[in-house]
Design a protein around this motif. Structure first.
Motif, mmCIF file in Angstrom:
data_model
loop_
_atom_site.group_PDB
_atom_site.id
_atom_site.type_symbol
_atom_site.label_atom_id
_atom_site.label_comp_id
_atom_site.label_asym_id
_atom_site.label_seq_id
_atom_site.Cartn_x
_atom_site.Cartn_y
_atom_site.Cartn_z
ATOM 1 N N GLU A 55 0.822 -1.208 0.000
ATOM 2 C CA GLU A 55 0.000 0.000 0.000
ATOM 3 C C GLU A 55 0.857 1.259 0.000
ATOM 4 O OE1 GLU A 55 -2.760 -0.566 3.220
ATOM 5 O OE2 GLU A 55 -4.081 -1.827 1.985
ATOM 6 N N LYS A 56 2.069 1.182 0.562
ATOM 7 C CA LYS A 56 2.997 2.317 0.499
ATOM 8 C C LYS A 56 3.400 2.606 -0.937
ATOM 9 C CE LYS A 56 5.104 1.956 5.087
ATOM 10 N NZ LYS A 56 6.340 1.603 5.846
ATOM 11 N N HIS A 57 3.320 1.568 -1.784
ATOM 12 C CA HIS A 57 3.660 1.729 -3.198
ATOM 13 C C HIS A 57 2.402 1.832 -4.066
ATOM 14 C CE1 HIS A 57 7.491 0.278 -1.576
ATOM 15 N NE2 HIS A 57 8.063 0.790 -2.640
ATOM 16 N N SER A 58 1.284 2.169 -3.417
ATOM 17 C CA SER A 58 0.002 2.402 -4.110
ATOM 18 C C SER A 58 -0.499 1.180 -4.868
ATOM 19 C CB SER A 58 0.136 3.603 -5.078
ATOM 20 O OG SER A 58 0.536 4.756 -4.370
ATOM 21 N N ILE A 59 -0.230 0.002 -4.334
ATOM 22 C CA ILE A 59 -0.728 -1.238 -4.931
ATOM 23 C C ILE A 59 -1.911 -1.727 -4.105
ATOM 24 C CG2 ILE A 59 -0.172 -3.640 -5.476
ATOM 25 C CD1 ILE A 59 2.739 -2.710 -5.881
ATOM 26 N N VAL A 60 -3.030 -1.945 -4.767
ATOM 27 C CA VAL A 60 -4.251 -2.349 -4.070
ATOM 28 C C VAL A 60 -4.102 -3.773 -3.539
ATOM 29 C CG1 VAL A 60 -6.730 -2.720 -4.297
ATOM 30 C CG2 VAL A 60 -5.653 -0.803 -5.493
ATOM 31 N N TRP A 61 -4.394 -3.939 -2.277
ATOM 32 C CA TRP A 61 -4.238 -5.213 -1.588
ATOM 33 C C TRP A 61 -5.361 -6.179 -1.958
ATOM 34 C CZ3 TRP A 61 -1.103 -8.387 0.615
ATOM 35 C CH2 TRP A 61 -1.554 -9.352 1.524
ATOM 36 N N ASP A 62 -5.008 -7.448 -2.156
ATOM 37 C CA ASP A 62 -5.976 -8.511 -2.419
ATOM 38 C C ASP A 62 -5.625 -9.657 -1.468
ATOM 39 O OD1 ASP A 62 -7.294 -10.825 -3.357
ATOM 40 O OD2 ASP A 62 -7.375 -10.037 -5.402
ATOM 41 N N GLU A 63 -6.472 -9.871 -0.476
ATOM 42 C CA GLU A 63 -6.197 -10.876 0.562
ATOM 43 C C GLU A 63 -6.048 -12.273 -0.030
ATOM 44 O OE1 GLU A 63 -5.960 -11.986 4.808
ATOM 45 O OE2 GLU A 63 -5.951 -10.050 3.802
ATOM 46 N N SER A 64 -6.852 -12.592 -1.047
ATOM 47 C CA SER A 64 -6.794 -13.935 -1.627
ATOM 48 C C SER A 64 -5.434 -14.189 -2.291
ATOM 49 C CB SER A 64 -7.924 -14.122 -2.642
ATOM 50 O OG SER A 64 -7.779 -13.245 -3.748
ATOM 51 N N ILE A 65 -4.877 -13.162 -2.921
ATOM 52 C CA ILE A 65 -3.548 -13.298 -3.527
ATOM 53 C C ILE A 65 -2.492 -13.408 -2.428
ATOM 54 C CG2 ILE A 65 -1.778 -12.166 -4.936
ATOM 55 C CD1 ILE A 65 -4.031 -13.169 -6.613
ATOM 56 N N GLY A 66 -2.624 -12.577 -1.408
ATOM 57 C CA GLY A 66 -1.673 -12.609 -0.300
ATOM 58 C C GLY A 66 -1.588 -13.981 0.337
ATOM 59 N N LEU A 67 -2.715 -14.618 0.543
ATOM 60 C CA LEU A 67 -2.731 -15.952 1.154
ATOM 61 C C LEU A 67 -1.984 -16.964 0.283
ATOM 62 C CD1 LEU A 67 -6.424 -16.027 2.426
ATOM 63 C CD2 LEU A 67 -4.373 -16.103 3.860
ATOM 64 N N LYS A 68 -2.109 -16.836 -1.027
ATOM 65 C CA LYS A 68 -1.410 -17.762 -1.928
ATOM 66 C C LYS A 68 0.093 -17.523 -1.931
ATOM 67 C CE LYS A 68 -5.318 -18.134 -5.162
ATOM 68 N NZ LYS A 68 -5.763 -17.820 -6.547
ATOM 69 N N LEU A 69 0.499 -16.308 -1.542
ATOM 70 C CA LEU A 69 1.923 -15.969 -1.551
ATOM 71 C C LEU A 69 2.652 -16.446 -0.293
ATOM 72 C CD1 LEU A 69 1.893 -12.335 -2.997
ATOM 73 C CD2 LEU A 69 2.921 -14.351 -4.048
ATOM 74 N N LEU A 70 1.925 -16.898 0.707
ATOM 75 C CA LEU A 70 2.556 -17.252 1.978
ATOM 76 C C LEU A 70 3.690 -18.274 1.839
ATOM 77 C CD1 LEU A 70 -0.509 -17.264 4.397
ATOM 78 C CD2 LEU A 70 1.465 -15.710 4.458
ATOM 79 N N PRO A 71 3.508 -19.373 1.089
ATOM 80 C CA PRO A 71 4.634 -20.315 0.956
ATOM 81 C C PRO A 71 5.861 -19.678 0.314
ATOM 82 C CG PRO A 71 2.575 -21.336 0.240
ATOM 83 C CD PRO A 71 2.301 -19.869 0.411
ATOM 84 N N LEU A 72 5.640 -18.776 -0.651
ATOM 85 C CA LEU A 72 6.748 -18.100 -1.320
ATOM 86 C C LEU A 72 7.465 -17.165 -0.349
ATOM 87 C CD1 LEU A 72 8.093 -17.807 -4.111
ATOM 88 C CD2 LEU A 72 6.565 -15.869 -4.542
ATOM 89 N N LEU A 73 6.688 -16.440 0.452
ATOM 90 C CA LEU A 73 7.285 -15.544 1.439
ATOM 91 C C LEU A 73 8.122 -16.332 2.441
ATOM 92 C CD1 LEU A 73 4.262 -13.178 2.198
ATOM 93 C CD2 LEU A 73 6.349 -12.560 0.994
ATOM 94 N N ARG A 74 7.577 -17.420 2.898
ATOM 95 C CA ARG A 74 8.283 -18.212 3.912
ATOM 96 C C ARG A 74 9.602 -18.746 3.367
ATOM 97 N NH1 ARG A 74 4.596 -21.260 8.156
ATOM 98 N NH2 ARG A 74 6.030 -21.189 9.912
ATOM 99 N N GLU A 75 9.604 -19.036 2.101
ATOM 100 C CA GLU A 75 10.806 -19.581 1.457
ATOM 101 C C GLU A 75 11.869 -18.514 1.240
ATOM 102 O OE1 GLU A 75 11.603 -20.663 -3.124
ATOM 103 O OE2 GLU A 75 10.015 -21.852 -2.206
ATOM 104 N N ARG A 76 11.452 -17.250 1.086
ATOM 105 C CA ARG A 76 12.378 -16.233 0.595
ATOM 106 C C ARG A 76 12.849 -15.220 1.640
ATOM 107 N NH1 ARG A 76 9.984 -13.663 -4.729
ATOM 108 N NH2 ARG A 76 12.158 -13.112 -5.078
ATOM 109 N N ILE A 77 12.278 -15.233 2.842
ATOM 110 C CA ILE A 77 12.673 -14.203 3.807
ATOM 111 C C ILE A 77 13.434 -14.786 4.989
ATOM 112 C CG2 ILE A 77 10.702 -12.779 3.160
ATOM 113 C CD1 ILE A 77 9.465 -13.472 5.917
ATOM 114 N N SER A 78 14.288 -13.946 5.572
ATOM 115 C CA SER A 78 14.992 -14.310 6.799
ATOM 116 C C SER A 78 14.515 -13.468 7.979
ATOM 117 C CB SER A 78 16.504 -14.118 6.625
ATOM 118 O OG SER A 78 17.006 -15.010 5.653
ATOM 119 N N LEU A 79 13.932 -12.305 7.682
ATOM 120 C CA LEU A 79 13.336 -11.461 8.706
ATOM 121 C C LEU A 79 12.246 -10.620 8.052
ATOM 122 C CD1 LEU A 79 15.776 -8.525 9.535
ATOM 123 C CD2 LEU A 79 16.290 -10.220 7.828
#
Length: 266
Positions: free
Chosen positions: A119-143
């Motif tokens: 939202e700081k980058h003016s991108i409209v949030w979509d919860e359904s997309i966010g939920l699908k991204l969770l495995p990718l986030l978990r794989e790619r972040i350290s903090l």
């Protein structure tokens, strides 16, 4: 001594040093626990890491609970030399604890961080997309700060909005735009023939497209597809992207890429 009590025995933990072996100082270095929390370091991770600065448990284990520390600690095992504070090692500990987090706890924190950053980058949030991204986030972040940095680099915006593709980048390097139209048209037909359910499973999308890609050359087919879906030279595999954005969006993006190529080849 003045009160007549037994004088306690004192011990000093080894000094914490920076990688250049200088002493860690709040004037020069980040020493605030609050700041490390803001960065996204979990309490368990910083506690575990700090416990091992200047001390080696007899078991040799790195991942230690408080109960483990209490059971194993002995002053005799303290090191005599200073301990180097390595932020990359702290990131490693934090990643290990992120991987161990309960799914619902990880989801709550990761989605809030991702939503705020987008939202700081003016991108409209979509919860359904966010939920699908969770495995990718978990794989790619350290903090948690990694999410902010990755969003700032445009790592996730194409999941929420259609990319602005450059026609010259759609074909594989030195590829033929006319052939790229042919490949993308074939993929479009494959996607259109699949159900919404099939198009939400990356393995089923791959199974449908892979034989064609093998026959025509994987790079020839998969590069245009991935770029059409993401608009980026580097991104996750196209089957995953297609499954996250969904059938309708995947078809629209591939169709847009075909249109761009046709306009440039006429």
């Amino acid at each position: 001594r003045a009160l007549g009590f037994e004088i306690p025995a004192y011990a000093h933990l080894p000094l914490i040093l920076m990688p250049d072996k200088s002493k860690m100082s709040k004037r020069k270095h980040e020493t605030s626990v609050k700041r490390y929390r803001e960065m996204g370091i979990l309490p368990q991770a910083i506690l575990n890491y700090l416990a091992l600065l200047g001390w080696t448990p007899p078991s040799g284990k790195e991942m230690l609970s408080v109960a483990d520390m209490i059971a194993e600690f002995d002053l005799a095992d303290l090191h005599k030399s200073g301990a180097v504070f390595d932020i990359e090692k702290l990131r490693w500990f934090n990643r290990e604890y992120l991987l161990k987090m309960r799914d619902d706890d990880f989801a709550a924190m990761a989605l809030e961080r991702l939503r705020t950053a987008l939202e700081k980058h003016s991108i409209v949030w979509d919860e359904s997309i966010g939920l699908k991204l969770l495995p990718l986030l978990r794989e790619r972040i350290s903090l948690w700060d990694d999410i902010d940095a990755q969003v700032g680099e445009g790592e996730y915006d194409y999941f929420f909005v259609d990319p602005q593709s450059e026609p010259a980048s759609i074909p594989q390097k030195n590829g033929d735009p006319v052939k790229a139209i042919e490949y993308l048209t074939a993929i479009l037909e494959i996607l259109q023939a699949r159900s919404d359910t099939e198009c939400s499973d990356p393995e089923k999308i791959k199974a449908a497209i892979w034989p064609y890609a093998e026959a025509e050359g994987r790079g020839n087919v998969l590069w245009p597809l991935r770029y059409s879906l993401s608009g980026r030279a580097k991104s996750p595999d196209p089957f995953l992207i297609a499954s996250i954005v969904g059938k309708e969006s995947a078809i629209r993006r591939v169709s847009n890429a075909i249109g761009l190529l046709k306009r440039t080849t006429q």
